[in-house]
Design a protein around this motif. Structure first.
Motif, PDB file in Angstrom:
ATOM      1  N   GLU A 319       0.865  -1.191   0.000  1.00  0.00           N
ATOM      2  CA  GLU A 319       0.000   0.000   0.000  1.00  0.00           C
ATOM      3  C   GLU A 319       0.891   1.228   0.000  1.00  0.00           C
ATOM      4  O   GLU A 319       1.446   1.602   1.029  1.00  0.00           O
ATOM      5  CB  GLU A 319      -0.925  -0.039   1.216  1.00  0.00           C
ATOM      6  CG  GLU A 319      -2.041   0.968   1.149  1.00  0.00           C
ATOM      7  CD  GLU A 319      -2.773   0.971  -0.188  1.00  0.00           C
ATOM      8  OE1 GLU A 319      -2.520   1.878  -0.990  1.00  0.00           O
ATOM      9  OE2 GLU A 319      -3.597   0.059  -0.437  1.00  0.00           O
ATOM     10  N   VAL A 320       1.036   1.824  -1.165  1.00  0.00           N
ATOM     11  CA  VAL A 320       1.987   2.924  -1.337  1.00  0.00           C
ATOM     12  C   VAL A 320       1.353   4.269  -0.992  1.00  0.00           C
ATOM     13  O   VAL A 320       1.987   5.140  -0.418  1.00  0.00           O
ATOM     14  CB  VAL A 320       2.511   2.924  -2.796  1.00  0.00           C
ATOM     15  CG1 VAL A 320       3.446   4.098  -3.034  1.00  0.00           C
ATOM     16  CG2 VAL A 320       3.208   1.614  -3.098  1.00  0.00           C
ATOM     17  N   ILE A 321       0.064   4.413  -1.351  1.00  0.00           N
ATOM     18  CA  ILE A 321      -0.620   5.686  -1.108  1.00  0.00           C
ATOM     19  C   ILE A 321      -1.285   5.578   0.258  1.00  0.00           C
ATOM     20  O   ILE A 321      -2.423   5.107   0.374  1.00  0.00           O
ATOM     21  CB  ILE A 321      -1.671   5.976  -2.211  1.00  0.00           C
ATOM     22  CG1 ILE A 321      -1.062   5.737  -3.596  1.00  0.00           C
ATOM     23  CG2 ILE A 321      -2.234   7.381  -2.070  1.00  0.00           C
ATOM     24  CD1 ILE A 321       0.094   6.627  -3.946  1.00  0.00           C
ATOM     25  N   ASP A 322      -0.581   5.986   1.299  1.00  0.00           N
ATOM     26  CA  ASP A 322      -1.080   5.722   2.647  1.00  0.00           C
ATOM     27  C   ASP A 322      -2.258   6.611   3.047  1.00  0.00           C
ATOM     28  O   ASP A 322      -2.978   6.288   3.976  1.00  0.00           O
ATOM     29  CB  ASP A 322       0.040   5.815   3.689  1.00  0.00           C
ATOM     30  CG  ASP A 322       0.963   6.993   3.475  1.00  0.00           C
ATOM     31  OD1 ASP A 322       0.818   7.659   2.444  1.00  0.00           O
ATOM     32  OD2 ASP A 322       1.822   7.248   4.323  1.00  0.00           O
ATOM     33  N   GLN A 323      -2.476   7.712   2.320  1.00  0.00           N
ATOM     34  CA  GLN A 323      -3.608   8.575   2.695  1.00  0.00           C
ATOM     35  C   GLN A 323      -4.942   7.966   2.269  1.00  0.00           C
ATOM     36  O   GLN A 323      -5.970   8.251   2.849  1.00  0.00           O
ATOM     37  CB  GLN A 323      -3.515   9.956   2.054  1.00  0.00           C
ATOM     38  CG  GLN A 323      -2.232  10.691   2.314  1.00  0.00           C
ATOM     39  CD  GLN A 323      -1.282  10.505   1.140  1.00  0.00           C
ATOM     40  OE1 GLN A 323      -1.205   9.423   0.574  1.00  0.00           O
ATOM     41  NE2 GLN A 323      -0.589  11.547   0.792  1.00  0.00           N
ATOM     42  N   SER A 324      -4.920   7.180   1.219  1.00  0.00           N
ATOM     43  CA  SER A 324      -6.175   6.596   0.735  1.00  0.00           C
ATOM     44  C   SER A 324      -5.926   5.145   0.318  1.00  0.00           C
ATOM     45  O   SER A 324      -5.781   4.832  -0.859  1.00  0.00           O
ATOM     46  CB  SER A 324      -6.713   7.402  -0.453  1.00  0.00           C
ATOM     47  OG  SER A 324      -5.703   7.594  -1.404  1.00  0.00           O
ATOM     48  N   PRO A 325      -5.831   4.272   1.315  1.00  0.00           N
ATOM     49  CA  PRO A 325      -5.536   2.871   0.990  1.00  0.00           C
ATOM     50  C   PRO A 325      -6.686   2.177   0.252  1.00  0.00           C
ATOM     51  O   PRO A 325      -7.845   2.552   0.413  1.00  0.00           O
ATOM     52  CB  PRO A 325      -5.307   2.237   2.363  1.00  0.00           C
ATOM     53  CG  PRO A 325      -5.986   3.132   3.329  1.00  0.00           C
ATOM     54  CD  PRO A 325      -5.960   4.498   2.753  1.00  0.00           C
TER      55      PRO A 325
ATOM     56  N   ARG B  41      -7.215   6.145  -7.152  1.00  0.00           N
ATOM     57  CA  ARG B  41      -7.995   5.992  -5.928  1.00  0.00           C
ATOM     58  C   ARG B  41      -9.336   6.708  -6.096  1.00  0.00           C
ATOM     59  O   ARG B  41      -9.369   7.836  -6.611  1.00  0.00           O
ATOM     60  CB  ARG B  41      -7.277   6.617  -4.726  1.00  0.00           C
ATOM     61  CG  ARG B  41      -5.996   5.931  -4.349  1.00  0.00           C
ATOM     62  CD  ARG B  41      -6.270   4.589  -3.684  1.00  0.00           C
ATOM     63  NE  ARG B  41      -5.067   3.993  -3.172  1.00  0.00           N
ATOM     64  CZ  ARG B  41      -4.177   3.338  -3.914  1.00  0.00           C
ATOM     65  NH1 ARG B  41      -4.358   3.194  -5.210  1.00  0.00           N
ATOM     66  NH2 ARG B  41      -3.097   2.812  -3.346  1.00  0.00           N
ATOM     67  N   LYS B  43     -12.499   8.475  -4.161  1.00  0.00           N
ATOM     68  CA  LYS B  43     -12.752   9.076  -2.852  1.00  0.00           C
ATOM     69  C   LYS B  43     -14.163   9.627  -2.802  1.00  0.00           C
ATOM     70  O   LYS B  43     -14.724  10.024  -3.827  1.00  0.00           O
ATOM     71  CB  LYS B  43     -11.747  10.200  -2.600  1.00  0.00           C
ATOM     72  CG  LYS B  43     -10.454   9.720  -1.980  1.00  0.00           C
ATOM     73  CD  LYS B  43      -9.736  10.867  -1.304  1.00  0.00           C
ATOM     74  CE  LYS B  43      -8.747  10.364  -0.274  1.00  0.00           C
ATOM     75  NZ  LYS B  43      -8.027  11.466   0.351  1.00  0.00           N
ATOM     76  N   PRO B 101       9.380  -0.549  -0.306  1.00  0.00           N
ATOM     77  CA  PRO B 101       7.973  -0.399   0.077  1.00  0.00           C
ATOM     78  C   PRO B 101       7.112   0.243  -1.010  1.00  0.00           C
ATOM     79  O   PRO B 101       5.898   0.287  -0.886  1.00  0.00           O
ATOM     80  CB  PRO B 101       8.038   0.503   1.312  1.00  0.00           C
ATOM     81  CG  PRO B 101       9.307   1.251   1.189  1.00  0.00           C
ATOM     82  CD  PRO B 101      10.257   0.408   0.402  1.00  0.00           C
ATOM     83  N   TYR B 102       7.767   0.749  -2.070  1.00  0.00           N
ATOM     84  CA  TYR B 102       7.031   1.459  -3.123  1.00  0.00           C
ATOM     85  C   TYR B 102       6.731   0.574  -4.343  1.00  0.00           C
ATOM     86  O   TYR B 102       6.113   1.039  -5.290  1.00  0.00           O
ATOM     87  CB  TYR B 102       7.823   2.709  -3.542  1.00  0.00           C
ATOM     88  CG  TYR B 102       8.109   3.612  -2.373  1.00  0.00           C
ATOM     89  CD1 TYR B 102       7.106   4.390  -1.804  1.00  0.00           C
ATOM     90  CD2 TYR B 102       9.374   3.659  -1.793  1.00  0.00           C
ATOM     91  CE1 TYR B 102       7.353   5.193  -0.695  1.00  0.00           C
ATOM     92  CE2 TYR B 102       9.637   4.457  -0.688  1.00  0.00           C
ATOM     93  CZ  TYR B 102       8.622   5.225  -0.150  1.00  0.00           C
ATOM     94  OH  TYR B 102       8.871   6.007   0.950  1.00  0.00           O
ATOM     95  N   LEU B 164       5.717   9.899   0.286  1.00  0.00           N
ATOM     96  CA  LEU B 164       4.947   8.663   0.490  1.00  0.00           C
ATOM     97  C   LEU B 164       5.605   7.801   1.571  1.00  0.00           C
ATOM     98  O   LEU B 164       6.832   7.677   1.608  1.00  0.00           O
ATOM     99  CB  LEU B 164       4.852   7.873  -0.810  1.00  0.00           C
ATOM    100  CG  LEU B 164       4.086   8.545  -1.969  1.00  0.00           C
ATOM    101  CD1 LEU B 164       4.015   7.600  -3.168  1.00  0.00           C
ATOM    102  CD2 LEU B 164       2.682   8.962  -1.544  1.00  0.00           C
ATOM    103  N   LEU B 165       4.785   7.217   2.394  1.00  0.00           N
ATOM    104  CA  LEU B 165       5.214   6.303   3.463  1.00  0.00           C
ATOM    105  C   LEU B 165       6.370   6.876   4.290  1.00  0.00           C
ATOM    106  O   LEU B 165       7.428   6.250   4.423  1.00  0.00           O
ATOM    107  CB  LEU B 165       5.623   4.938   2.876  1.00  0.00           C
ATOM    108  CG  LEU B 165       4.616   4.241   1.966  1.00  0.00           C
ATOM    109  CD1 LEU B 165       5.188   2.922   1.457  1.00  0.00           C
ATOM    110  CD2 LEU B 165       3.303   3.982   2.682  1.00  0.00           C
TER     111      LEU B 165
END
Lengths: 371, 179
Positions: A319-325, B41, B43, B101-102, B164-165
C-alpha cells in the motif's frame, strides 16, 4: 521402502527436475510463476526447506558430537552426510532461482555487510566447509578429535546461518508479516524440528533394511514431540499477533492463512498434517511405524510451512498511497510446472546423493551391529 | 554536485499515461514492464465522488532499503541523489524487490532488477527525464535541490508537500504537492 525403490523414485524425480531445469535455462525466468509484485515463489520455499533440514541435522547430531548425549553420538556420520546433501540441494535450487549466479563473485569483492542475504549466504558457505571438515576427519580419516572440533564450529555456524536466513525475512520492514525478531528464532526452532524428522525417517528406513534396533528412533521421537508442541504454539501466536490490532499489511496476510486463499494449506497441511497429526501419533502411539509416519507427515507439513511463510509475506499488495488505501485484496501466485519440476530435482538429488553415500562410505558407527 | 529530486502534483494528473509510455520508449521496455505507474484511488460517496491519481516511481530515497539489502552493492546511491543499479553486479536475488515499500523494481529479461534511474544520461547533458518533458500538465518538476533558483527549489519553498510512506524512514527524494 527398499533401496531399489528409493533409487528409482529419486532417479525419476531427478529426471523430471532436469527437464524443468533445462527449460528454465532455455526460457529464462519468464517460465516461472512469479511476478514483479510477487517476486519470490516456491524456489525460495524449497531453498528454506532444504537448508533448514541441513541446519537441523547438524543441530541434532551436535547433541551427540558436541554435547556427548546418547544415543545421538551414534548418528553423527549419517547426519553430517545428509546435512551436506540437503544443503547442496538448497544451493542447487537457489542457483536456478538466481538468474545471474556468476555475479555472486561480487559478494567476495564488494560485500555489503548490511545485507542479511550476504551474511546468510556466507554463513551457509562457511557452514558447508565446516561440515566438509567434519566429514573428512570423521568418515575419511577416522580422526574423532579433529572431527569434534569441526563439529563444534559447524554447530555454531548452523545456528548463525539458520537465524540469518530468518533475518533475510525479518529485516524486511516493507513486509509487515515477516518483519521482526520472530523469524530468526522461529527458523532455529523449525530447523531443529526438520532435522529430527529427517533423522527419524532415515533411521527407520535404515534399521528396517538392516534389521537393527537402536534407541535413536524413540529418543529422537520424544525430542520431536517436544519440538512439535513448541512449534505449534509459535505458529498460533504468530497468527494471533498478526491478526491482533488489524495492523495494515500484517492482519490481511494473517487472514490469508486463517480464512483466505492459503487457509487449506495452513490449517490442513501446516497445522493438521505437519504439527497436530504427528504430535498425536507420537503421543498416542509409541510404535516405530507411528514414529516414521509422524516424521513423514511432519516433513510434508514443514514443506507447506515454508511455502505458506513465503506466500503470506507477499500476498498483500504493498500500500503505497497511505492517505487513501485500497480495500484489501490478494495477489495471486501459482508455481509453474517448471518450478515444481525443479523442486522435484531437489528431492531427487537428495535421494540419489544419499543412497550413493550410503553405498560408498562407511557411515555406520563402529559399535552398530545387526540384531 | 547537484542534489536531484522531483516534485509531483497529483492534482494536475489526467491519467493519460504518457509518462509511462515515454519512459518505456526511452528505455525500450516491452508493454508489461515499466519504471513508473499511475495509482488510481476513488474518494467520497455518491454522488460526490472523485478520482485521485498518483504517479509513482522509484523515490531515489536518501535511505534506500533496496541498497541496504543488496548483497553485492549492485544497488548504490551516488552523491547527486540518484539510486543506480549496476547490471554487472546484480545477481537477480530480488531482495530489493521485497525490500522496496514502493513496489517500483522489476526484473528485466536477464533477471537484472531494474527501476527508474532519473534518466541520468539525459540529466548529465542538461536535459530533463522524458516523463517530465512529455507531460502536458507539468505534473512532474525535476531539478537540483542545491540550486536555490531551480524551479523545484522555488516550488518546494512555496507549496505544502509530503512524501509517500514517511514512517518507513526511507527519506524519499520525490515530493508530492498536498491538495
Amino acid at each position: 521402502m527398499n533401496q531399489k525403490t528409493g533409487l528409482v523414485l529419486s532417479a525419476i524425480l531427478t529426471a523430471i527436475g532436469a527437464i524443468g531445469a533445462v527449460t528454465l535455462l532455455i526460457k529464462g525466468h519468464g517460465a516461472m510463476g512469479t511476478t514483479h509484485q510477487f517476486p519470490w515463489g516456491i524456489f525460495i520455499s524449497a531453498y528454506v526447506f532444504f537448508v533448514l533440514i541441513g541446519s537441523g541435522l547438524c543441530l541434532i547430531s551436535s547433541l551427540g558430537c558436541v554435547f556427548g548425549l546418547e544415543p545421538f553420538t551414534r548418528l553423527t556420520r549419517r547426519a553430517v552426510v545428509l546435512a551436506m546433501i540437503t544443503l547442496m540441494a538448497g544451493f542447487l535450487i537457489m542457483g536456478l532461482e538466481t538468474p545471474q549466479p556468476l555475479h555472486m563473485i561480487y559478494m567476495l569483492f564488494c560485500p555489503n555487510f548490511s545485507a542479511a542475504i550476504f551474511w546468510m549466504g556466507s554463513l551457509y558457505g562457511v557452514y558447508l566447509i565446516f561440515l566438509a571438515g567434519e566429514f573428512w576427519y570423521l568418515i575419511l580419516q577416522n580422526n574423532a578429535g579433529k572431527a569434534h572440533k569441526f563439529g563444534i564450529l559447524a554447530f555454531f555456524t548452523a545456528l548463525a546461518a539458520s537465524s540469518n536466513l530468518g533475518a533475510v525475512f525479518g529485516f524486511l520492514h516493507a513486509r509487515p508479516y515477516w518483519e521482526g525478531a520472530y523469524m530468526p528464532i522461529y527458523f532455529i526452532l523449525t530447523a531443529f524440528l526438520s532435522g529430527s524428522a529427517a533423522i527419524i525417517v532415515l533411521y527407520y528406513l535404515l534399521e528396517k533394511k538392516n534389521g537393527t534396533v537402536s534407541s535413536i528412533l524413540p529418543v529422537t521421537a520424544k525430542l520431536m514431540a517436544l519440538l512439535l508442541s513448541i512449534t505449534l504454539f509459535f505458529t498460533l501466536w504468530k497468527l494471533l499477533t498478526g491478526l491482533y490490532g488489524d495492523i495494515p499489511g500484517k492482519a490481511a496476510a494473517s487472514a490469508a492463512l486463517l480464512s483466505g486463499p492459503y487457509a487449506l494449506h495452513f490449517w490442513g497441511m501446516e497445522i493438521g498434517v505437519g504439527l497436530v497429526a504427528p504430535l498425536f501419533l507420537l503421543l498416542m502411539k509409541r510404535s516405530r511405524p507411528a514414529m516414521f509416519s509422524a516424521a513423514v507427515l511432519s516433513l510434508v507439513g514443514i514443506f507447506f510451512m515454508r511455502y505458506n511463510l513465503v506466500m503470506a509475506g507477499q500476498i498483500v499488495p504493498l500500500e503505497v498511497i497511505d492517505q487513501s488505501p485500497l480495500p484489501v485484496s490478494y495477489l495471486a501466485y501459482s508455481p509453474s510446472w517448471v518450478e515444481l519440476a525443479v523442486v522435484c530435482l531437489g528431492f531427487g538429488f537428495v535421494g540419489l546423493a544419499y543412497l550413493f553415500a550410503e553405498k560408498r562410505l562407511n557411515l555406520a558407527p563402529t559399535e552398530e551391529s545387526p540384531t | 554536485m547537484p542534489r536531484y529530486a522531483m516534485l509531483i502534483d497529483p492534482a494536475k494528473c489526467t491519467g493519460c499515461g504518457a509518462c509511462r509510455v515515454a519512459c518505456q520508449m526511452q528505455w525500450q521496455l516491452p508493454p508489461d514492464r515499466f519504471y513508473n505507474r499511475l495509482e488510481f484511488r476513488e474518494k467520497g460517496t455518491f454522488p460526490k465522488v472523485r478520482q485521485e491519481i498518483f504517479p509513482v516511481q522509484c523515490m531515489h530515497c536518501d535511505n534506500p532499503p533496496c541498497q541496504t539489502v543488496c548483497p553485492t552493492k549492485a544497488t548504490y546511491k551516488t552523491a547527486d541523489g540518484i539510486v543506480h543499479v549496476n547490471p554487472q553486479k546484480c545477481i537477480g536475488c530480488k531482495m530489493c524487490m521485497t525490500a522496496c515499500p514502493y513496489d517500483v523494481r522489476q526484473p528485466n529479461e536477464k533477471g537484472i532488477v531494474e527501476k527508474c534511474r532519473f534518466c541520468d544520461d539525459y540529466v548529465a547533458k542538461g536535459e530533463q527525464p522524458p516523463c517530465v518533458t512529455t507531460c502536458m500538465n507539468t505534473v512532474r518538476v525535476f531539478g537540483d535541490l542545491d540550486d536555490p533558483k531551480s524551479e523545484i527549489s522555488l516550488l518546494l519553498a512555496e507549496k505544502e508537500v509530503y512524501t509517500l510512506l514517511p514512517h518507513m524512514g526511507t527519506k524519499p527524494r520525490i515530493f508530492y504537492v498536498r491538495k
